[in-house]
Design a protein around this motif. Structure first.
Motif, PDB file in Angstrom:
ATOM      1  N   GLY A 157       0.820  -1.208   0.000  1.00  0.00           N
ATOM      2  CA  GLY A 157       0.000   0.000   0.000  1.00  0.00           C
ATOM      3  C   GLY A 157       0.848   1.250   0.000  1.00  0.00           C
ATOM      4  N   ARG A 158       0.240   2.360   0.404  1.00  0.00           N
ATOM      5  CA  ARG A 158       0.957   3.628   0.382  1.00  0.00           C
ATOM      6  C   ARG A 158       2.015   3.717   1.475  1.00  0.00           C
ATOM      7  NH1 ARG A 158      -3.602   8.178   0.166  1.00  0.00           N
ATOM      8  NH2 ARG A 158      -4.482   6.849   1.780  1.00  0.00           N
ATOM      9  N   THR A 159       1.812   2.994   2.585  1.00  0.00           N
ATOM     10  CA  THR A 159       2.804   2.988   3.661  1.00  0.00           C
ATOM     11  C   THR A 159       3.692   1.758   3.513  1.00  0.00           C
ATOM     12  OG1 THR A 159       1.286   4.116   5.170  1.00  0.00           O
ATOM     13  CG2 THR A 159       3.156   2.951   6.150  1.00  0.00           C
ATOM     14  N   PRO A 160       4.989   1.910   3.308  1.00  0.00           N
ATOM     15  CA  PRO A 160       5.877   0.751   3.111  1.00  0.00           C
ATOM     16  C   PRO A 160       5.924  -0.144   4.346  1.00  0.00           C
ATOM     17  CG  PRO A 160       6.942   2.810   2.468  1.00  0.00           C
ATOM     18  CD  PRO A 160       5.699   3.184   3.207  1.00  0.00           C
ATOM     19  N   MET A 161       6.067  -1.426   4.096  1.00  0.00           N
ATOM     20  CA  MET A 161       6.229  -2.401   5.169  1.00  0.00           C
ATOM     21  C   MET A 161       7.699  -2.813   5.255  1.00  0.00           C
ATOM     22  SD  MET A 161       3.366  -3.315   6.780  1.00  0.00           S
ATOM     23  CE  MET A 161       3.422  -5.043   7.255  1.00  0.00           C
ATOM     24  N   PRO A 162       8.186  -3.170   6.453  1.00  0.00           N
ATOM     25  CA  PRO A 162       9.545  -3.706   6.554  1.00  0.00           C
ATOM     26  C   PRO A 162       9.682  -4.931   5.648  1.00  0.00           C
ATOM     27  CG  PRO A 162       8.681  -3.191   8.728  1.00  0.00           C
ATOM     28  CD  PRO A 162       7.532  -3.059   7.775  1.00  0.00           C
TER      29      PRO A 162
END
Length: 297
Positions: A157-162
């Motif tokens: 999504g718009r917020t990156p994940m580790p």
């Protein structure tokens, strides 16, 4: 360097002004804690997002309180309010949906408050996953079925994940999973959960606007997740629970907590019931010792 207790950090920050992060709970006004309710009623400034928090949560504010709807605000927009609290010795209730520690964007606010020299504390709240489980009367940690909870969101999504946190890799554990901020990409979510190893028939609970007046709670199989959410046009304000512990009907195992054959600090075991547990290998090596943590689960 020795650690500084949180209370000491508060005292060192400033004797004037304070920000309290208040967990508003999932939505229903009677699911906020008494402590959180009291802080909102005492606050000089109440900051809340009308897009996420029910107006009933904050309606008992003081008549002279400054009410700020943060639905369209950035952190930079809120900073002058924190500075005012510091300079005028004011109490700020910063009201967050659910529990502030879960996808609450509070870490960056604490960093700012530390820079400004403003004291702060956090009051927990009931999160949507807990409310959804309660609304459907399920236990998410059933003995010998699932003893862990994975709380995450779909990557991409718009917020990156580790890089090491993906729904597919988490699904390999096969335990209970609660998924936030993933409703809009429910087809990809279903695909990743299946690719990770959950069987198609794995039970799923879908909770939309949990405990709000327009609440929608549903059950389906994992391979029906996308179709179900598409049918009901669910793309936000939705939490998804998945895992074998959520199935309906009687369970195949029980907790030792109330089993008459389990001995712990507050109760002796009944010999016959204890022998039955031993025959199933259920007591393990600590069968004759009180559980040191007081938790026989």
């Amino acid at each position: 360097m020795s650690a500084v207790p949180h209370s000491a950090r508060e005292a060192e920050a400033s004797p004037r002004g304070k920000v309290v992060f208040v967990g508003a709970g999932p939505g229903a006004p009677d699911l906020i804690t008494l402590r959180g309710h009291r802080v909102i009623g005492d606050a000089d400034i109440v900051i809340w997002a009308s897009s996420l928090v029910s107006p009933q949560i904050v309606e008992h504010h003081r008549p002279d309180a400054v009410m700020v709807d943060s639905a369209s605000a950035s952190l930079e927009d809120i900073q002058p309010l924190y500075e005012r609290a510091r300079d005028e010795g004011l109490l700020v209730a910063r009201v967050h949906t659910g529990d502030p520690s879960i996808y609450g964007a509070t870490a960056e606010q604490r960093d700012l408050l530390n820079q400004l020299g403003v004291a702060y504390e956090t009051i927990p709240g009931i999160s949507a996953f807990s409310a959804a489980a309660a609304r459907m009367d399920v236990e998410i940690t059933v003995p010998e079925v699932a003893q862990s909870l994975i709380l995450t969101r779909l990557e991409g999504g718009r917020t990156p994940m580790p890089p090491r946190e993906s729904v597919r890799s988490f699904a390999q554990h096969g335990t209970t999973m609660a998924l936030y901020l993933s409703a809009a990409r429910n087809k990809a979510l279903e695909e990743e959960l299946l690719a990770g190893g959950y069987p198609p028939e794995t039970p799923v609970i879908i909770g939309h606007q949990v405990t709000w007046p327009d609440e929608l709670m549903m059950r389906c199989r994992l391979d029906e997740l996308h179709a179900t959410m598409k049918q009901h046009k669910l793309w936000k304000h939705t939490v998804i629970l998945v895992g074998p512990a959520l199935r309906e009907g009687p369970i195949d195992a029980r907790s030792h907590l109330y089993h008459p054959g389990f001995r712990h600090e507050y109760r002796d075991a009944e010999p016959e019931a204890q022998r039955e547990l031993r025959s199933r290998g259920a007591l393990g090596v600590a069968a004759d010792r009180p559980d040191p943590e007081g938790d026989p689960q």
